[in-house]
Design an enzyme around this catalytic site. Sequence first.
Site, mmCIF file in Angstrom:
data_model
loop_
_atom_site.group_PDB
_atom_site.id
_atom_site.type_symbol
_atom_site.label_atom_id
_atom_site.label_comp_id
_atom_site.label_asym_id
_atom_site.label_seq_id
_atom_site.Cartn_x
_atom_site.Cartn_y
_atom_site.Cartn_z
ATOM 1 N N ASP A 1 0.862 -1.174 0.000
ATOM 2 C CA ASP A 1 0.000 0.000 0.000
ATOM 3 C C ASP A 1 0.904 1.233 0.000
ATOM 4 O O ASP A 1 2.104 1.137 0.298
ATOM 5 C CB ASP A 1 -0.906 -0.022 1.232
ATOM 6 C CG ASP A 1 -1.955 1.068 1.214
ATOM 7 O OD1 ASP A 1 -2.220 1.642 0.139
ATOM 8 O OD2 ASP A 1 -2.507 1.360 2.296
ATOM 9 N N PHE A 2 0.349 2.388 -0.332
ATOM 10 C CA PHE A 2 1.178 3.593 -0.433
ATOM 11 C C PHE A 2 1.030 4.487 0.797
ATOM 12 O O PHE A 2 1.963 4.621 1.596
ATOM 13 C CB PHE A 2 0.819 4.365 -1.707
ATOM 14 C CG PHE A 2 1.620 5.628 -1.870
ATOM 15 C CD1 PHE A 2 2.961 5.565 -2.218
ATOM 16 C CD2 PHE A 2 1.040 6.873 -1.671
ATOM 17 C CE1 PHE A 2 3.718 6.729 -2.367
ATOM 18 C CE2 PHE A 2 1.780 8.036 -1.811
ATOM 19 C CZ PHE A 2 3.123 7.971 -2.162
ATOM 20 N N ASP A 3 -0.144 5.082 0.979
ATOM 21 C CA ASP A 3 -0.350 6.020 2.089
ATOM 22 C C ASP A 3 -0.285 5.290 3.426
ATOM 23 O O ASP A 3 -0.954 4.282 3.634
ATOM 24 C CB ASP A 3 -1.705 6.719 1.951
ATOM 25 C CG ASP A 3 -1.786 7.582 0.699
ATOM 26 O OD1 ASP A 3 -1.212 8.680 0.712
ATOM 27 O OD2 ASP A 3 -2.397 7.145 -0.293
ATOM 28 N N ASP B 1 -1.756 -0.535 5.915
ATOM 29 C CA ASP B 1 -2.019 0.119 7.200
ATOM 30 C C ASP B 1 -3.495 0.275 7.524
ATOM 31 O O ASP B 1 -3.852 0.603 8.652
ATOM 32 C CB ASP B 1 -1.375 1.509 7.216
ATOM 33 C CG ASP B 1 -2.145 2.507 6.375
ATOM 34 O OD1 ASP B 1 -2.453 2.192 5.197
ATOM 35 O OD2 ASP B 1 -2.476 3.593 6.887
#
Length: 256
Positions: free
Chosen positions: A27-29, A205
Amino acid sequence: MTDPLDAGLDIALTELAAAPRLLVTLDFDGVLAPIVSDPAAARPLPGATRAINALTGLPGTTVALVSGRGLADLAAVSGFGAPVRMVGSHGGEFSGGDGGSLLDDEQQALKDELAVALRGLVDGAAGVALEHKPAGVAVHVRNADPATGARVLDAVRSGPASWPGIEPTEGKAVIDLAVLQVSKGAAIDVLRERVGADVVLFAGDDVTDETGFARLGPGDVGIKVGDGETAAGHRVAGPEEMVAVLERLLTLRGAG
């Protein structure tokens, strides 16, 4: 800072690094980039960028970002391009994908109707933002006061999120409404098959990442970044610690 790699995680990474074909999905954020109030200002930590670029240069190693962001937005804020693969809209868009339009005419009409309804529902509420994506619209309340955020999200749940044909996905201070059924777990399945991966690492997250953790099997490694209940087998505190994980994986796989 304490060592983010407990013994169990280090052992899991060591075993993972020995696989002939490895797929690293991230995932990024909140995983590669710290959470910020303005989503357009998010950027990956420099150490994450260096580690990912190095991993993609190793034999038998594929790295993919799997995000709720639209694909174009994900590419813009992450700064990555090929050979890093990218999956946007919770699995609704794949980089270098299959061609053609993401939505058919009926889905596009429903998305247009959804956008109109959400604009009326939000109606200038302070701190509430609509994010238009190829597969739908997300309602963000991270910058709203708690009462306003709760009111807006409740209205979304009882309104457009309940419409036939709408697939709601709730995250941290956001509800993502899509007009087609997607999930990060399904996206990871597709990526695994496409690259012929023997094992998969997935780090996320948010609650939307739990579908990804649920798809992992024997030999795979799931890492929850931050707090919250999770099906992941391992946990680190935040993006800074995730950089250490990627650097350790790079060292182990490079040495192999």
